[in-house]
Design a protein around this motif. Sequence first.
Motif, PDB file in Angstrom:
ATOM      1  N   GLU A  78       0.821  -1.295  -0.070  1.00  0.00           N
ATOM      2  CA  GLU A  78       0.126  -0.008  -0.046  1.00  0.00           C
ATOM      3  C   GLU A  78       0.774   1.362   0.247  1.00  0.00           C
ATOM      4  OE1 GLU A  78      -2.551  -0.347   3.223  1.00  0.00           O
ATOM      5  OE2 GLU A  78      -3.740  -2.270   2.601  1.00  0.00           O
ATOM      6  N   LYS A  79       2.054   1.218   0.573  1.00  0.00           N
ATOM      7  CA  LYS A  79       2.964   2.374   0.548  1.00  0.00           C
ATOM      8  C   LYS A  79       3.489   2.650  -0.707  1.00  0.00           C
ATOM      9  CE  LYS A  79       2.823   2.832   5.335  1.00  0.00           C
ATOM     10  NZ  LYS A  79       3.171   4.048   6.369  1.00  0.00           N
ATOM     11  N   ILE A  80       3.668   1.691  -1.745  1.00  0.00           N
ATOM     12  CA  ILE A  80       4.243   2.142  -2.833  1.00  0.00           C
ATOM     13  C   ILE A  80       3.416   2.803  -3.813  1.00  0.00           C
ATOM     14  CG2 ILE A  80       5.472   1.078  -5.064  1.00  0.00           C
ATOM     15  CD1 ILE A  80       6.455  -1.074  -3.297  1.00  0.00           C
ATOM     16  N   VAL A  81       3.795   3.978  -4.112  1.00  0.00           N
ATOM     17  CA  VAL A  81       3.086   4.945  -4.900  1.00  0.00           C
ATOM     18  C   VAL A  81       3.570   5.311  -6.363  1.00  0.00           C
ATOM     19  CG1 VAL A  81       1.598   6.998  -5.227  1.00  0.00           C
ATOM     20  CG2 VAL A  81       1.675   5.812  -3.182  1.00  0.00           C
ATOM     21  N   TRP A  82       4.971   5.395  -6.240  1.00  0.00           N
ATOM     22  CA  TRP A  82       5.879   5.898  -7.072  1.00  0.00           C
ATOM     23  C   TRP A  82       7.007   5.075  -7.444  1.00  0.00           C
ATOM     24  CZ3 TRP A  82       3.592   9.729 -10.211  1.00  0.00           C
ATOM     25  CH2 TRP A  82       2.609  10.508  -9.527  1.00  0.00           C
ATOM     26  N   GLU A  83       7.597   5.095  -8.534  1.00  0.00           N
ATOM     27  CA  GLU A  83       8.774   4.334  -9.087  1.00  0.00           C
ATOM     28  C   GLU A  83       9.798   5.536  -9.353  1.00  0.00           C
ATOM     29  OE1 GLU A  83      10.857   1.237 -11.778  1.00  0.00           O
ATOM     30  OE2 GLU A  83       8.645   1.314 -12.058  1.00  0.00           O
ATOM     31  N   LYS A  84      10.839   5.791  -8.960  1.00  0.00           N
ATOM     32  CA  LYS A  84      11.850   7.085  -9.470  1.00  0.00           C
ATOM     33  C   LYS A  84      12.549   6.504 -10.580  1.00  0.00           C
ATOM     34  CE  LYS A  84      14.460   9.041  -6.415  1.00  0.00           C
ATOM     35  NZ  LYS A  84      15.619   9.603  -5.624  1.00  0.00           N
ATOM     36  N   LEU A  85      12.117   7.162 -11.815  1.00  0.00           N
ATOM     37  CA  LEU A  85      12.952   6.941 -13.188  1.00  0.00           C
ATOM     38  C   LEU A  85      14.161   7.542 -13.393  1.00  0.00           C
ATOM     39  CD1 LEU A  85      12.359   5.452 -15.813  1.00  0.00           C
ATOM     40  CD2 LEU A  85      11.176   7.738 -16.562  1.00  0.00           C
ATOM     41  N   ALA A  86      15.330   6.783 -12.671  1.00  0.00           N
ATOM     42  CA  ALA A  86      16.574   7.614 -12.803  1.00  0.00           C
ATOM     43  C   ALA A  86      17.481   6.644 -13.620  1.00  0.00           C
ATOM     44  CB  ALA A  86      17.042   7.582 -11.271  1.00  0.00           C
ATOM     45  N   ASP A  87      17.451   5.475 -13.771  1.00  0.00           N
ATOM     46  CA  ASP A  87      18.045   4.517 -14.518  1.00  0.00           C
ATOM     47  C   ASP A  87      17.465   3.741 -15.709  1.00  0.00           C
ATOM     48  OD1 ASP A  87      19.836   1.924 -15.097  1.00  0.00           O
ATOM     49  OD2 ASP A  87      21.161   3.406 -13.826  1.00  0.00           O
ATOM     50  N   VAL A  88      18.074   3.751 -16.855  1.00  0.00           N
ATOM     51  CA  VAL A  88      17.340   3.120 -18.068  1.00  0.00           C
ATOM     52  C   VAL A  88      17.188   1.532 -17.792  1.00  0.00           C
ATOM     53  CG1 VAL A  88      18.027   4.815 -19.758  1.00  0.00           C
ATOM     54  CG2 VAL A  88      19.502   2.580 -19.323  1.00  0.00           C
ATOM     55  N   SER A  89      18.033   0.780 -16.788  1.00  0.00           N
ATOM     56  CA  SER A  89      17.877  -0.439 -16.486  1.00  0.00           C
ATOM     57  C   SER A  89      16.753  -1.031 -15.958  1.00  0.00           C
ATOM     58  CB  SER A  89      19.347  -0.950 -15.731  1.00  0.00           C
ATOM     59  OG  SER A  89      19.138  -0.455 -14.671  1.00  0.00           O
ATOM     60  N   GLY A  90      16.004  -0.080 -15.299  1.00  0.00           N
ATOM     61  CA  GLY A  90      14.868  -0.412 -14.436  1.00  0.00           C
ATOM     62  C   GLY A  90      15.055  -0.713 -12.972  1.00  0.00           C
ATOM     63  N   ASP A  91      16.370  -0.421 -12.837  1.00  0.00           N
ATOM     64  CA  ASP A  91      16.764  -1.019 -11.233  1.00  0.00           C
ATOM     65  C   ASP A  91      16.594   0.642 -10.483  1.00  0.00           C
ATOM     66  OD1 ASP A  91      17.746  -1.743  -8.917  1.00  0.00           O
ATOM     67  OD2 ASP A  91      19.821  -1.327  -9.591  1.00  0.00           O
ATOM     68  N   ASN A  92      15.348   0.840 -10.459  1.00  0.00           N
ATOM     69  CA  ASN A  92      14.970   2.367  -9.751  1.00  0.00           C
ATOM     70  C   ASN A  92      14.270   1.788  -8.505  1.00  0.00           C
ATOM     71  OD1 ASN A  92      15.627   3.584 -12.194  1.00  0.00           O
ATOM     72  ND2 ASN A  92      13.835   2.624 -12.874  1.00  0.00           N
ATOM     73  N   ALA A  93      14.312   3.121  -7.691  1.00  0.00           N
ATOM     74  CA  ALA A  93      13.770   2.942  -6.323  1.00  0.00           C
ATOM     75  C   ALA A  93      12.234   3.188  -6.056  1.00  0.00           C
ATOM     76  CB  ALA A  93      14.429   3.865  -5.375  1.00  0.00           C
ATOM     77  N   PHE A  94      11.493   2.543  -5.377  1.00  0.00           N
ATOM     78  CA  PHE A  94      10.111   2.758  -5.135  1.00  0.00           C
ATOM     79  C   PHE A  94       9.949   3.751  -3.904  1.00  0.00           C
ATOM     80  CE2 PHE A  94      10.059  -1.599  -6.911  1.00  0.00           C
ATOM     81  CZ  PHE A  94       8.865  -1.523  -7.830  1.00  0.00           C
ATOM     82  N   CYS A  95       8.700   4.614  -4.110  1.00  0.00           N
ATOM     83  CA  CYS A  95       8.603   5.635  -3.418  1.00  0.00           C
ATOM     84  C   CYS A  95       7.384   5.766  -2.776  1.00  0.00           C
ATOM     85  CB  CYS A  95       8.929   7.074  -3.907  1.00  0.00           C
ATOM     86  SG  CYS A  95      10.621   7.226  -4.539  1.00  0.00           S
ATOM     87  N   ASP A  96       6.928   6.330  -1.567  1.00  0.00           N
ATOM     88  CA  ASP A  96       5.613   6.635  -1.022  1.00  0.00           C
ATOM     89  C   ASP A  96       5.022   7.520  -1.720  1.00  0.00           C
ATOM     90  OD1 ASP A  96       6.727   8.756   0.108  1.00  0.00           O
ATOM     91  OD2 ASP A  96       6.676   7.821   2.191  1.00  0.00           O
ATOM     92  N   ALA A  97       3.575   7.924  -1.093  1.00  0.00           N
ATOM     93  CA  ALA A  97       3.013   9.247  -1.806  1.00  0.00           C
ATOM     94  C   ALA A  97       3.707  10.466  -1.614  1.00  0.00           C
ATOM     95  CB  ALA A  97       1.524   9.299  -1.053  1.00  0.00           C
TER      96      ALA A  97
END
Length: 158
Positions: free
Chosen positions: A94-113
């Motif tokens: 439930e806390k995952i709302v956003w995925e940071k788009l920082a790398d083209v490989s898809g190895d990105n961090a998840f973020c809350d609201a």
Amino acid sequence: GEATDTKQKADGLLEEENRRQDALLEVLRVAHVVEGFMQDTASQLTYYGLAQLHSGVAEGEMCVFFRNNHFCTLARHRDELYLLVTDVGYYEQEKIVWEKLADVSGDNAFCDAGFRVYTPHRSPPTAPPVTIQSVQNALVGLAQTGVAAAAGIAAAAG
């Protein structure tokens, strides 16, 4: 005469074969370049594309982003790009709302609201292994449920 004609034919065939080999080598070279490009851009995003997104999306702006054959909501917040997480695989998180788009490989961090990096909970423990006994118990349970349901239907009809 005849020896010269034979030599000329042989030379012509040799030249033709060399051209075919050169053409085949060129096809293989191009195929190697294409294969490298496909591997480097498997995520359907390049560093050039990521840079273009950074320059084209204004702070606080949201837009529709098409990648990997589906549409996403993309937002820019504090000079970072984020994708709205809609994957059903994260439904329980439930806390995952956003995925940071920082790398083209898809190895990105998840973020809350609030766009704070969030580490998902570990996945639930795996189910116990399937044994003959567990299958027999499940079948007995199903049979008992079926008998009870049949009795309930008969009672309702009678």
